[in-house]
Design an enzyme around this catalytic site. Structure first.
Site, PDB file in Angstrom:
ATOM      1  N   ASP A 132       4.325   0.457  11.907  1.00 45.99           N
ATOM      2  CA  ASP A 132       3.106  -0.177  11.383  1.00 45.99           C
ATOM      3  C   ASP A 132       2.981  -1.647  11.795  1.00 45.99           C
ATOM      4  OD1 ASP A 132       2.520   2.209  10.207  1.00 45.99           O
ATOM      5  OD2 ASP A 132       2.910   1.587   8.150  1.00 45.99           O
TER       6      ASP A 132
ATOM      7  N   LYS B 207       0.846  -1.214   0.000  1.00 50.52           N
ATOM      8  CA  LYS B 207       0.000   0.000   0.000  1.00 50.52           C
ATOM      9  C   LYS B 207       0.871   1.250   0.000  1.00 50.52           C
ATOM     10  CE  LYS B 207      -1.804   1.750   3.991  1.00 50.52           C
ATOM     11  NZ  LYS B 207      -1.522   3.188   4.085  1.00 50.52           N
ATOM     12  N   ASN B 208       1.890   1.261   0.851  1.00 48.64           N
ATOM     13  CA  ASN B 208       2.683   2.485   0.996  1.00 48.64           C
ATOM     14  C   ASN B 208       3.604   2.754  -0.193  1.00 48.64           C
ATOM     15  OD1 ASN B 208       1.402   2.948   3.359  1.00 48.64           O
ATOM     16  ND2 ASN B 208       3.137   2.475   4.703  1.00 48.64           N
TER      17      ASN B 208
ATOM     18  N   ARG C 203      -8.479  -0.611   4.397  1.00 48.74           N
ATOM     19  CA  ARG C 203      -7.568   0.384   3.814  1.00 48.74           C
ATOM     20  C   ARG C 203      -6.234  -0.249   3.433  1.00 48.74           C
ATOM     21  NH1 ARG C 203      -5.908   4.364   7.642  1.00 48.74           N
ATOM     22  NH2 ARG C 203      -4.605   4.853   5.866  1.00 48.74           N
TER      23      ARG C 203
ATOM     24  N   ARG D 299       0.269  14.166  12.893  1.00 51.87           N
ATOM     25  CA  ARG D 299       0.756  14.063  11.518  1.00 51.87           C
ATOM     26  C   ARG D 299       0.877  15.427  10.831  1.00 51.87           C
ATOM     27  NH1 ARG D 299      -1.262   8.367   9.174  1.00 51.87           N
ATOM     28  NH2 ARG D 299       0.811   8.358   8.306  1.00 51.87           N
ATOM     29  N   PRO D 300       1.750  16.279  11.351  1.00 50.96           N
ATOM     30  CA  PRO D 300       1.957  17.581  10.715  1.00 50.96           C
ATOM     31  C   PRO D 300       2.593  17.424   9.335  1.00 50.96           C
ATOM     32  CG  PRO D 300       3.588  17.210  12.427  1.00 50.96           C
ATOM     33  CD  PRO D 300       2.646  16.037  12.480  1.00 50.96           C
ATOM     34  N   ILE D 301       2.573  18.496   8.553  1.00 56.11           N
ATOM     35  CA  ILE D 301       3.169  18.425   7.205  1.00 56.11           C
ATOM     36  C   ILE D 301       4.240  19.509   7.024  1.00 56.11           C
ATOM     37  CG2 ILE D 301       1.200  17.333   6.055  1.00 56.11           C
ATOM     38  CD1 ILE D 301       0.750  20.330   4.948  1.00 56.11           C
ATOM     39  N   ASP D 302       4.747  20.024   8.155  1.00 56.30           N
ATOM     40  CA  ASP D 302       5.728  21.112   8.062  1.00 56.30           C
ATOM     41  C   ASP D 302       6.954  20.736   7.221  1.00 56.30           C
ATOM     42  OD1 ASP D 302       5.974  19.361  10.320  1.00 56.30           O
ATOM     43  OD2 ASP D 302       7.664  20.560  11.009  1.00 56.30           O
ATOM     44  N   LEU D 303       7.403  19.486   7.316  1.00 59.08           N
ATOM     45  CA  LEU D 303       8.606  19.107   6.552  1.00 59.08           C
ATOM     46  C   LEU D 303       8.315  19.065   5.048  1.00 59.08           C
ATOM     47  CD1 LEU D 303      10.195  16.242   8.714  1.00 59.08           C
ATOM     48  CD2 LEU D 303      10.517  18.702   8.869  1.00 59.08           C
TER      49      LEU D 303
ATOM     50  N   CYS E  80      -5.150  12.965  13.317  1.00 59.88           N
ATOM     51  CA  CYS E  80      -5.640  11.681  12.839  1.00 59.88           C
ATOM     52  C   CYS E  80      -5.633  10.638  13.926  1.00 59.88           C
ATOM     53  CB  CYS E  80      -4.830  11.227  11.653  1.00 59.88           C
ATOM     54  SG  CYS E  80      -3.470  10.203  12.058  1.00 59.88           S
TER      55      CYS E  80
ATOM     56  N   ILE F 167       7.678   6.649  16.837  1.00 60.36           N
ATOM     57  CA  ILE F 167       7.335   7.430  15.639  1.00 60.36           C
ATOM     58  C   ILE F 167       6.085   8.300  15.851  1.00 60.36           C
ATOM     59  CG2 ILE F 167       6.795   7.327  13.165  1.00 60.36           C
ATOM     60  CD1 ILE F 167       9.593   6.342  13.717  1.00 60.36           C
TER      61      ILE F 167
ATOM     62  N   ARG G 220      -5.617  10.481   4.390  1.00 62.46           N
ATOM     63  CA  ARG G 220      -4.653  11.460   4.874  1.00 62.46           C
ATOM     64  C   ARG G 220      -3.424  11.576   3.962  1.00 62.46           C
ATOM     65  NH1 ARG G 220      -5.996  13.453   9.317  1.00 62.46           N
ATOM     66  NH2 ARG G 220      -7.557  11.839   9.331  1.00 62.46           N
TER      67      ARG G 220
HETATM   68  C1  UD1 Z   1       4.338   6.787   6.300  1.00 58.91           C
HETATM   69  C2  UD1 Z   1       3.451   5.590   6.091  1.00 58.91           C
HETATM   70  C3  UD1 Z   1       2.890   5.091   7.405  1.00 58.91           C
HETATM   71  C4  UD1 Z   1       4.022   4.838   8.389  1.00 58.91           C
HETATM   72  C5  UD1 Z   1       4.943   6.048   8.509  1.00 58.91           C
HETATM   73  C6  UD1 Z   1       6.176   5.774   9.357  1.00 58.91           C
HETATM   74  C7  UD1 Z   1       2.549   5.946   3.864  1.00 58.91           C
HETATM   75  C8  UD1 Z   1       1.363   6.224   3.023  1.00 58.91           C
HETATM   76  N1  UD1 Z   1       2.371   5.959   5.195  1.00 58.91           N
HETATM   77  O1  UD1 Z   1       3.531   7.822   6.851  1.00 58.91           O
HETATM   78  O2  UD1 Z   1       2.169   3.892   7.169  1.00 58.91           O
HETATM   79  O3  UD1 Z   1       3.463   4.563   9.659  1.00 58.91           O
HETATM   80  O4  UD1 Z   1       5.390   6.450   7.194  1.00 58.91           O
HETATM   81  O5  UD1 Z   1       6.885   4.717   8.840  1.00 58.91           O
HETATM   82  O6  UD1 Z   1       3.629   5.683   3.376  1.00 58.91           O
HETATM   83  N2  UD1 Z   1       6.402  14.433  10.751  1.00 58.91           N
HETATM   84  C9  UD1 Z   1       6.498  15.775  11.082  1.00 58.91           C
HETATM   85  N3  UD1 Z   1       6.368  16.694  10.086  1.00 58.91           N
HETATM   86  C10 UD1 Z   1       6.141  16.330   8.785  1.00 58.91           C
HETATM   87  C11 UD1 Z   1       6.048  14.964   8.462  1.00 58.91           C
HETATM   88  C12 UD1 Z   1       6.194  14.026   9.471  1.00 58.91           C
HETATM   89  O7  UD1 Z   1       6.704  16.135  12.246  1.00 58.91           O
HETATM   90  O8  UD1 Z   1       6.026  17.222   7.923  1.00 58.91           O
HETATM   91  C13 UD1 Z   1       6.579  13.421  11.820  1.00 58.91           C
HETATM   92  C14 UD1 Z   1       5.324  12.544  12.003  1.00 58.91           C
HETATM   93  O9  UD1 Z   1       4.385  13.170  12.860  1.00 58.91           O
HETATM   94  C15 UD1 Z   1       5.943  11.304  12.596  1.00 58.91           C
HETATM   95  C16 UD1 Z   1       7.302  11.214  11.903  1.00 58.91           C
HETATM   96  O10 UD1 Z   1       7.556  12.495  11.379  1.00 58.91           O
HETATM   97  O11 UD1 Z   1       6.150  11.494  13.962  1.00 58.91           O
HETATM   98  C17 UD1 Z   1       7.393  10.225  10.769  1.00 58.91           C
HETATM   99  O12 UD1 Z   1       6.283  10.393   9.925  1.00 58.91           O
HETATM  100  P1  UD1 Z   1       6.374  10.109   8.352  1.00 58.91           P
HETATM  101  O13 UD1 Z   1       7.549   9.237   8.090  1.00 58.91           O
HETATM  102  O14 UD1 Z   1       6.266  11.385   7.635  1.00 58.91           O
HETATM  103  O15 UD1 Z   1       5.048   9.270   8.134  1.00 58.91           O
HETATM  104  P2  UD1 Z   1       4.075   9.322   6.893  1.00 58.91           P
HETATM  105  O16 UD1 Z   1       4.836   9.594   5.651  1.00 58.91           O
HETATM  106  O17 UD1 Z   1       2.906  10.176   7.218  1.00 58.91           O
END
Ligand code: UD1
Length: 422
Positions: free
Chosen positions: A305, A22-23, A397, A121-125, A116, A327, A92
């Site tokens: 996961d 899926k990922n 899902r 799950r912020p998107i700042d990065l 969520c 995580i 998401r």
């Molecule tokens: C992806 C996977 C999810 C898996 C996760 C960690 C997909 C579709 N989903 O989610 O199944 O559990 O990797 O292996 O591939 N973070 C920030 N800012 C950001 C982005 C992330 O602070 O902009 C933090 C998150 O809150 C979390 C950590 O970084 O604590 C890792 O998250 P991330 O690797 O980004 O997970 P996803 O890509 O959302």
């Protein structure tokens, strides 16, 4: 309402196939918008998240055809860079379209679903990476627009690894003039799969699967074919199902190096693992041993996961095991549901202590999220009596017809509907 009925306490045995990841398939489908042509993508699992992604692609103007587990995506014409709120709310990870769409159409506008089921799950990065390239962003916390006025290749240093942000940065930089360098990139196998797909279409991405990725901008991507890697998380779920039922399973279509980070706790529980070409046999002992401590981490760490399903298996291990979730901040929501089966688990903040019990009893439980839902299925497989698991849309899902797969290896599992009986 649909639910899974599981008659537990049966030893699982036989052979089971793992479907595509899926990922991997989700970012690959987002990446398809970069190609002015056709992507033939094999080994696509039939999951609700994949169906949502296909709907998004069709909304954007792509033509998508399904032939068995192959998706044929024609993105010759992309008519809009906007994804409406209701589509974004359904999944998401649709944020992954941001970089690809801005790159292809020049302007992408999406909505953000809020916090969520497993954390904020912020998107700042993601946003910082796009800004570093020179994309112009307009974000009010809900609506997000990203415009490519004069974006250029650049060097990005992530403060920590993020799978989604690394993927967005790759997708946003494939066409940027010059060489982009991503430092502290996530190393998950799904990122390498995305890079392999894009490279097969003419992209120049080096170093995916390492912490430094280089992307040399190209002008165009061409029609291609790609086969999605096997889903290592689904494979690890089957491993937990085998362990908790003291079973003996041959799990086919696995990649050993992708799955290796989940092996240590299974060895510690006393399971025997036999690796053969593309398959893994797991033979569980008649009594599982406790696992001192399992800490989740970015690849090659133990995957977050797989944490919930491992916890389910540990609930019947002899002694006390500790799990530390590194995580996500809210990833123990399955614990109160596991306790309904008689499990003895104490969770505080990011640490859970699992005191193994001798036996589990049936329960009526609700899935709280995708992997937490899978953990309830694993738990029910070992519980005496008949359990009912509700809110299974979470499971759908990420697992293709979980009941069919598990029934094939001896589980007493059926999908039912409350309305059928009433
Ligand atoms: C992806 C996977 C999810 C898996 C996760 C960690 C997909 C579709 N989903 O989610 O199944 O559990 O990797 O292996 O591939 N973070 C920030 N800012 C950001 C982005 C992330 O602070 O902009 C933090 C998150 O809150 C979390 C950590 O970084 O604590 C890792 O998250 P991330 O690797 O980004 O997970 P996803 O890509 O959302």
């Amino acid at each position: 309402m649909e639910y899974l009925e599981i008659k537990g306490n049966t030893r699982l045995g036989g052979e089971i196939d793992v479907h595509g990841a899926k990922n991997s398939v989700l970012p690959i489908l987002a990446g398809a918008v970069l190609i002015k042509g056709e992507s033939v993508i094999h080994n696509c699992p039939d999951l609700s998240d994949v169906r949502v992604t296909i709907n998004i692609l069709r909304h954007l103007g792509a033509k998508v055809k399904k032939e068995g587990s192959t998706l044929i995506v024609n993105t010759e014409k992309i008519t809009t860079g906007n994804i409406p709120e209701e589509m974004m709310q359904e999944m998401r990870s649709s944020i992954i379209f941001l970089g690809a769409l801005a790159s292809r159409t020049g302007r992408a506008c999406l909505f953000l679903p809020g916090g969520c089921d497993i954390g904020l799950r912020p998107i700042d990065l993601h946003l910082k990476a796009l800004e570093a390239f020179g994309y112009e962003l307009d974000f009010d916390g809900v609506n997000i627009c990203c415009e490519n006025n004069n974006a250029k290749a650049s060097k990005i240093v992530f403060p920590f690894e993020s799978v989604g942000a690394t993927e967005n940065a790759i997708l946003a930089s494939v066409f940027l003039k010059g060489t982009t360098t991503i430092i502290n990139a996530a190393r998950e196998p799904e990122i390498e799969d995305l890079a392999d797909y894009l490279n097969s279409a003419g992209a120049k991405i080096r170093g995916a699967s390492t912490s430094v990725i280089e992307i040399e901008g190209v002008e165009k991507l061409f029609s291609t074919q790609h086969t999605v890697i096997p889903d290592r998380i689904v494979a690890s779920t089957y491993m937990s199902a085998a362990a908790i039922t003291f079973g003996d399973l041959l799990i086919r279509n696995v990649n050993h190096s992708h799955l290796a980070p989940v092996f240590p706790p299974f060895y510690e529980m006393g399971c025997e693992l036999y690796l053969a070409h593309n398959s893994l046999r797991i033979k569980a002992p008649s009594e599982l041993r406790r696992v001192k401590i399992t800490k989740t981490g970015a690849f090659p760490g133990f995957p977050t996961d797989s944490q919930a399903t491992l916890m389910a298996a540990l609930s019947v291990a002899r002694g006390s095991s500790v799990i530390k979730e590194n995580i996500f901040e809210n990833r123990f929501r399955h614990v109160p549901e596991l306790i309904k089966f008689g499990a003895d688990i104490t969770a505080l903040s990011r640490v859970a202590v699992v005191h193994g019990v001798k036996s589990l009893h049936s329960a009526k439980v609700n899935c709280t999220d995708l992997r937490g839902g899978a953990a309830l299925v694993v738990e029910a497989l070992a519980a005496q009596g008949t359990s009912k698991i509700y809110n299974i849309h979470h499971i759908d899902r990420g697992y293709e017809c979980i009941e069919k797969s598990l029934a094939q290896i001896g589980a007493g599992i059926t999908r039912k509907n409350d309305e059928e009986g009433s």
